[in-house]
Motif scaffolding. Sequence first.
Motif, mmCIF file in Angstrom:
data_model
loop_
_atom_site.group_PDB
_atom_site.id
_atom_site.type_symbol
_atom_site.label_atom_id
_atom_site.label_comp_id
_atom_site.label_asym_id
_atom_site.label_seq_id
_atom_site.Cartn_x
_atom_site.Cartn_y
_atom_site.Cartn_z
ATOM 1 N N GLU A 179 39.538 -29.783 -12.570
ATOM 2 C CA GLU A 179 39.118 -29.437 -11.213
ATOM 3 C C GLU A 179 37.860 -30.212 -10.838
ATOM 4 N N PRO A 180 37.782 -30.656 -9.565
ATOM 5 C CA PRO A 180 36.650 -31.490 -9.156
ATOM 6 C C PRO A 180 35.395 -30.719 -8.774
ATOM 7 N N LEU A 181 35.401 -29.384 -8.896
ATOM 8 C CA LEU A 181 34.226 -28.599 -8.502
ATOM 9 C C LEU A 181 33.008 -28.979 -9.333
ATOM 10 N N ARG A 182 31.880 -29.154 -8.662
ATOM 11 C CA ARG A 182 30.655 -29.557 -9.321
ATOM 12 C C ARG A 182 29.476 -28.754 -8.768
ATOM 13 N N LEU A 183 28.337 -28.903 -9.385
ATOM 14 C CA LEU A 183 27.131 -28.187 -8.992
ATOM 15 C C LEU A 183 26.823 -28.420 -7.515
ATOM 16 N N GLY A 184 26.618 -27.333 -6.771
ATOM 17 C CA GLY A 184 26.264 -27.413 -5.358
ATOM 18 C C GLY A 184 27.441 -27.402 -4.408
ATOM 19 N N ASP A 185 28.678 -27.529 -4.913
ATOM 20 C CA ASP A 185 29.851 -27.555 -4.039
ATOM 21 C C ASP A 185 30.060 -26.209 -3.351
ATOM 22 N N LYS A 186 30.467 -26.268 -2.064
ATOM 23 C CA LYS A 186 30.877 -25.072 -1.349
ATOM 24 C C LYS A 186 32.325 -24.762 -1.713
ATOM 25 N N CYS A 187 32.662 -23.476 -1.775
ATOM 26 C CA CYS A 187 34.011 -23.106 -2.186
ATOM 27 C C CYS A 187 34.372 -21.730 -1.659
ATOM 28 N N SER A 188 35.629 -21.384 -1.787
ATOM 29 C CA SER A 188 36.113 -20.035 -1.493
ATOM 30 C C SER A 188 36.620 -19.412 -2.786
ATOM 31 N N ILE A 189 36.582 -18.079 -2.863
ATOM 32 C CA ILE A 189 37.005 -17.338 -4.051
ATOM 33 C C ILE A 189 38.165 -16.437 -3.672
ATOM 34 N N ARG A 190 39.150 -16.360 -4.542
ATOM 35 C CA ARG A 190 40.247 -15.435 -4.320
ATOM 36 C C ARG A 190 40.760 -14.914 -5.661
ATOM 37 N N TYR A 191 41.461 -13.771 -5.586
ATOM 38 C CA TYR A 191 42.079 -13.218 -6.780
ATOM 39 C C TYR A 191 43.301 -14.040 -7.164
#
Length: 357
Positions: A323-335
Motif C-alpha cells: 500500500e502506498p500510504l505514508r506519513l502525513g497522508d490523508k485517508c478514510s477509515i472503514r470496517y
Amino acid sequence: MENTSLEIQNLCYQYRTDSLDQWGLKSLNLTLRNGELIGLLGPSGCGKTTLLRLIAGFEKPTNGRIIINSKEVASRYHLVPPEKRGVGMVFQDYALFPHLNTWKNACFGLRRSQDKSRVEWLLDLLGLFHLRNRYPHELSGGQQQRLALVRALAPGTSILVLDEPFSNLDVDVRLKLRCELSSVLKTCSTTAILVTHDPEEALAICDRVAVMSDGEIHQCSTPSDLVNKPATSFVGRFVLQRNVVPIKIERDNIYTPLGILINPILDKSFVPTELMLDYQSLELKIDLDGEAFVEGVEFQGHNWLLRVSYREFKFRIYCPLEEPLRLGDKCSIRYKNNKKGLLFPGSIPCSLNIHGS
C-alpha cells in the motif's frame, strides 16, 4: 483455603507524597494456588511493585490481610518480618554481592550448618555449577539472573516474587530465560508471582495473569480468556493494544464514529457502551478529502502498522506493505467486511454486519 499458597483480602496501601495521601492499592483481592505462576501486568506506577513489597514484608498494609500457607502474615495491626515469611524475591537488578563468588552468593540465605545439597542441585539445574567459583562480574547478564533465581529458591521458599527480572537482558537471552523460568518453578514446585509491563511476556508463560491499573485489578484470568474475553476496555487496550471507540445502540444498529454496524447478536441483559477493534478489523484508503491522516509508520515484518489520527481518536491499523500510504497522508477509515476482530469489553466476540463507513 485448600490448596492455596497466598490469599490477599481487601488489601489497601496508602502513601504520602507532596503532603497528599495517595492510594497505591485499593481493596485488592487475589488468590494463588499451590504451584501456580501468576503474572502481574500493568503500566508503570499501577501498584505492581507495591503489592510485591507488601507480600514480601517490606511494607505494612493500610487495611486488609495477607495470608501465606493459611497463616496471616500482614494486616493493619500485625506484621510478620520478611525473614519469617518463606518468601523469596528476585530483583530487577539481581542484587548480587560483588565480593562473593557464585557459590557463596547462592548460599547467602542459608545457615552455616544447613544442608547445601539443594544449592548444588539448583546450580546444576540452571547450568551454573561449573561457574561456582566465578564472581558476578565474570558472569553474563543471563547467568547473573539465573544466580539470583538460585539464591531466592535455595532456602526452600514456598512463594517466589520476581520484579521485572528480564527487563535488563538482551532479547535472545530474555526469551530463553523466560522459557526456563516456568520449567524451573514447576520442577521446584514453587508458587510464583511475576511482575512485568510486557503483555507478551505475561501471556507466554503464566498460568493466570492479573491486569492492574491505578491500584486495582481489572481482570485475573488465563491468557486465553484475557485475549478472547477482556473484561474492560483497559484490558483490551493494554494487553491486546486494541483500538476502543464509544458506541450507541438503537434498535438493531450500533452507531460508532467509523460507521454503522447492523444486526448485532447481543445478550439482551448486556448493553455495551464501547467497542474494541483489533489492528486488522479496519482498513485505510487514500482520500484527499478524508478526515483521517497517518501520523506514524512502523515496519512489522509482513505489514506496516500505522498510527492514524481521526477526529479525537487515535487508531493503530495494519496496512499491506504494497500500500502506498505514508506519513502525513490523508485517508478514510472503514470496517472490513470479514466481521472479525470486534469485541465488546466484558462479553464474547460479536457477530455483526457492516453498513456504511
